[in-house]
Design a protein around this motif. Structure first.
Motif, mmCIF file in Angstrom:
data_model
loop_
_atom_site.group_PDB
_atom_site.id
_atom_site.type_symbol
_atom_site.label_atom_id
_atom_site.label_comp_id
_atom_site.label_asym_id
_atom_site.label_seq_id
_atom_site.Cartn_x
_atom_site.Cartn_y
_atom_site.Cartn_z
ATOM 1 N N VAL A 164 39.552 38.459 33.989
ATOM 2 C CA VAL A 164 40.305 37.871 35.099
ATOM 3 C C VAL A 164 40.514 36.382 34.843
ATOM 4 C CG1 VAL A 164 40.318 37.421 37.564
ATOM 5 C CG2 VAL A 164 39.396 39.558 36.724
ATOM 6 N N LYS A 165 39.430 35.701 34.431
ATOM 7 C CA LYS A 165 39.561 34.263 34.175
ATOM 8 C C LYS A 165 40.459 33.995 32.982
ATOM 9 C CE LYS A 165 35.606 32.681 36.698
ATOM 10 N NZ LYS A 165 34.374 31.921 36.755
ATOM 11 N N THR A 167 42.972 35.836 32.146
ATOM 12 C CA THR A 167 44.331 36.053 32.638
ATOM 13 C C THR A 167 44.833 34.836 33.407
ATOM 14 O OG1 THR A 167 43.725 38.370 32.880
ATOM 15 C CG2 THR A 167 45.797 37.689 33.858
ATOM 16 N N VAL A 168 43.966 34.282 34.268
ATOM 17 C CA VAL A 168 44.376 33.098 35.026
ATOM 18 C C VAL A 168 44.767 31.985 34.070
ATOM 19 C CG1 VAL A 168 43.584 31.290 36.590
ATOM 20 C CG2 VAL A 168 42.974 33.666 37.040
ATOM 21 N N MET A 487 36.690 50.617 34.919
ATOM 22 C CA MET A 487 36.144 50.149 36.184
ATOM 23 C C MET A 487 36.157 51.287 37.206
ATOM 24 S SD MET A 487 37.103 46.394 37.490
ATOM 25 C CE MET A 487 38.448 46.746 38.611
ATOM 26 N N ARG A 491 32.959 53.108 38.954
ATOM 27 C CA ARG A 491 32.802 53.159 40.400
ATOM 28 C C ARG A 491 32.607 54.607 40.862
ATOM 29 N NH1 ARG A 491 36.417 49.357 43.457
ATOM 30 N NH2 ARG A 491 35.119 47.990 42.213
ATOM 31 N N LEU B 12 44.278 29.702 44.018
ATOM 32 C CA LEU B 12 45.285 30.408 43.221
ATOM 33 C C LEU B 12 46.297 31.108 44.115
ATOM 34 C CD1 LEU B 12 43.174 31.970 40.320
ATOM 35 C CD2 LEU B 12 44.640 29.960 40.259
ATOM 36 N N PHE B 47 49.115 35.541 39.581
ATOM 37 C CA PHE B 47 48.167 34.588 40.176
ATOM 38 C C PHE B 47 47.536 35.173 41.437
ATOM 39 C CE2 PHE B 47 50.195 30.962 37.836
ATOM 40 C CZ PHE B 47 49.028 30.421 37.342
ATOM 41 N N CYS B 50 44.993 37.952 40.558
ATOM 42 C CA CYS B 50 43.767 37.350 40.015
ATOM 43 C C CYS B 50 43.005 36.623 41.114
ATOM 44 C CB CYS B 50 44.090 36.375 38.892
ATOM 45 S SG CYS B 50 44.689 37.184 37.418
ATOM 46 N N LEU B 54 39.182 37.274 42.155
ATOM 47 C CA LEU B 54 38.178 36.203 42.127
ATOM 48 C C LEU B 54 37.505 36.057 43.488
ATOM 49 C CD1 LEU B 54 39.865 33.455 39.925
ATOM 50 C CD2 LEU B 54 37.838 34.799 39.384
#
Lengths: 501, 158
Positions: A164-165, A167-168, A487, A491, B12, B47, B50, B54
């Motif tokens: 995720v990070k 991707t950001v 994922m 789950r 974000l 964005f 994500c 987050l």
């Protein structure tokens, strides 16, 4: 072959060789000072190489980075502080050897391993790049779109533990690339009425900010001096190295192959190559219990891998214009700024330039041995340079460099803004490599995407009609779908366990 | 200085909304139903997704008593942030005054301040700042012909 002969005089002329020698010293210095990285060496070289012809400019960057990646091993072995992230994987191991009085052996092994690994990566580059370029000439916007997607996806998944990070970070880079006049409609986007932004966020100041200023901000807070041990027997550096390589030749080959492969993967460079090679070496070793106690085997693999990755990263960069690591991302950005679009057509139009790069790589890796040896000898003095003096030098150099590209203070404003952003990103666990790749590839990704959309008349299935595009597209989609499916499965299993328990 | 992921996620999403809203007057390509806005909007969508992910992971950490803001060692005392402020302040100072004050005085003041902060020795710091400024000036102005501003020194030089 003609191009090769044409390229020889381009490299072997006094001023290019002089530039390479200076770049080598610069690279060795930057690599051996902890906190200054090979990527930063490239970023700091850009304002200088910007004023040069393409061949000496590229030669300077190739030489400086090859030297810097090796030199990172010096403080790693002597102080247990890796000089660049690419040496982090085996700094503890090399330091353990130093504690056993084998510093010379550790450094000699990593020096010769670096040169061999770099040479191996170069050979792969020389053999594969022209062949791949032939294939790449057939590519249309669809293939390029998917190739860019695939490259950026690799960067996200390889460079961090948190996709995720990653991707950001990628989105930040792509978003920065949308600033300025839009290529398809000619409309200014996100320029806030500032004329300096019409041409987009200036790339060179942005990457000086990302790799130099962010690093300065992180490092100025701790500049405690370090004490370096003395090398008693400098001339023993090469003693016994032959035996080491005879014994661990498999590791040398393994590290070189692995490093080249990791280098080719977009977004992953020498640091990741070294970690993977060290781990694999331990796993396949006959004496894994010795790892971590000052055992030379892992240094053979990983020392070769990080330099091999450096050369490998140039394969996708030269062939497709898709950088294999942050260093080639900077190089590609600079080539764009200079009006040269990296990609298969360069092989047709300026083949001597490509061969110039190849020759430079060979020369740099051969020169690594004497230059690296000298650096080991001078290590004590280099490591004694107080870092409290280094950071102000790097800062002023960065600022003037960011200014010099357009002779505009706006460059420094961009440098500072991007630097603070990158500093905050890294503090919070967001890797910066995907952002720089996004910034470089953004215009290409969007340009190909929009043209492909128009060609396919807005029909997304059109993106899968050509065979290579279909394969690349499927791999990209699978790459993104896999973590989601995993994922969901996890789950479902947890829920199943809850219901049973 | 680590912020809780949920806070970053909120930033974000806010950014995605603002940047997405700004695309409303981007023109379309003639004859197509999309245009300059398509790519930025896709990014804004990314964005936002994500951001949500987050926020979820941040709230999970918060539920496990994670802090909203984790100040590492350097942020606990004032020394680190002060050095940081002098560094950033120096760059801002340069941006603001270098055009009229000139490169040499501005760069000297900026690097002298940082050197003093990092080393704490007056005379040698001032000397290093002077040598550094002149060396950089020589490389970029003398060798690479970058027109660094002379500023207040102009009457003395020309």
């Amino acid at each position: 072959m003609d191009a090769f002969l044409l390229a020889l005089p381009l490299v072997f002329q006094p001023n290019v060789l002089a530039v390479m020698a200076l770049a080598a010293m610069f690279g060795l210095f930057v690599g051996s000072v902890p906190g200054l990285t090979a990527t930063m060496a490239t970023a700091l070289l850009v304002p200088l190489t910007f004023f040069m012809d393409p061949v000496p400019a590229i030669a300077a960057m190739v030489t400086a980075t090859a030297m810097a990646i090796f030199a990172g091993d010096i403080p790693g072995a002597l102080l247990r502080i890796p000089g660049t992230p690419a040496s982090a994987a085996y700094a503890a191991e090399a330091y353990a050897m130093t504690r056993k009085g084998m510093a010379e052996r550790a450094l000699g092994t990593s020096l010769v391993g670096s040169a061999i690994g770099g040479m191996f990566g170069t050979i792969v580059l020389v053999i594969s790049a022209p062949q791949l370029a032939e294939v790449a000439l057939q590519f249309t916007q669809f293939e390029y779109f998917w190739l860019a997607c695939l490259g950026l996806s690799c960067a996200v998944f390889v460079s961090t533990a948190s996709p995720v990070k990653g991707t950001v970070s990628l989105l930040i880079g792509l978003m920065m690339a949308t600033v300025g006049i839009d290529i398809t409609a000619g409309h200014p986007r996100y320029t806030f009425g500032i004329p300096d932004l019409l041409g987009g966020i200036a790339f060179i100041p942005a990457m000086i900010g990302m790799f130099a200023v962010a690093e300065i901000l992180r490092n100025v807070m701790s500049t405690a001096p370090v004490e370096s041990p003395r090398l008693e027997h400098l001339f023993r550096v090469f003693q016994g190295v032959g035996g080491v390589f005879r014994r661990y030749w498999r590791g040398l080959i393994r590290g070189s192959v692995l490093g080249t492969a990791v280098g080719i993967l977009p977004g992953a460079g020498g640091d990741i190559a070294a970690w993977v090679a060290y781990a694999l070496s331990k796993k396949l070793s006959k004496e894994p219990e010795k790892f971590g106690t000052g055992h030379v085997e892992g240094i053979v693999d990983a020392g070769a891998a990080n330099n091999a990755a450096l050369s490998g990263a140039w394969v996708p960069a030269l062939v497709f214009g898709i950088p294999g690591d942050s260093i080639t991302a900077i190089v590609i950005g600079v080539l764009y700024v200079k009006g040269m679009n990296p990609g298969p057509t360069v092989f047709l139009q300026n083949p001597e330039l490509i061969y110039g790069v190849f020759i430079t790589f060979f020369v740099a890796n051969v020169a690594l041995i004497p230059f690296g040896f000298a650096a080991i000898g001078l290590a004590r003095h280099i490591l004694r340079i107080p870092r409290a003096i280094v950071w102000p030098i790097v800062l002023l150099f960065s600022m003037v460099g960011a200014y010099a590209i357009d002779n505009s203070l706006f460059g420094i404003i961009i440098m500072l803004s991007v630097g603070i952003l990158a500093f905050l990103m890294e503090e919070n666990g967001f890797p910066v490599a995907p952002a720089i790749l996004g910034l470089v590839l953004g215009p290409m990704l969007e340009g190909n995407f929009m043209t492909a959309m128009i060609k396919a008349d807005g029909n997304l299935l059109g993106f899968f009609e050509r065979p290579i595009a279909a394969v690349l597209g499927t791999i990209t989609v699978a790459l993104w779908a896999t973590p989601l499916i995993l994922m969901a499965l996890r789950r479902a299993r947890l829920r199943g366990a809850d219901e049973r328990g | 200085m680590r912020f809780n992921d949920a806070l970053i996620g909120c930033v974000l999403i806010l950014f995605a909304l603002v940047a997405g809203y700004a695309t409303r007057d981007f023109p379309q390509i003639p004859g197509q139903s999309y245009g300059s806005a398509l790519f930025p909007r896709l990014l804004c969508g990314g964005f936002a997704i994500c951001g949500l992910l987050l926020i979820r992971s941040g709230l999970q950490r918060r539920a496990a008593n994670g802090p909203w803001l984790d100040r590492d060692d350097w942020a606990r005392s004032l020394a680190g942030p002060l050095t940081l402020a002098i560094t950033v302040g120096g760059i801002v100072f340069y941006i603001l005054v270098s055009e009229w004050l000139g490169f040499i005085p501005t760069a000297f003041l900026m690097s002298a301040a940082l050197l003093l902060r990092l080393r704490g020795r007056w005379i040698s710091s001032l000397a290093i700042a002077a040598v550094l400024t002149m060396a950089i000036h020589q490389i970029f102005y003398g060798l690479l012909l970058v027109p660094l501003p002379w500023g207040v020194l102009e009457p003395l030089v020309f």
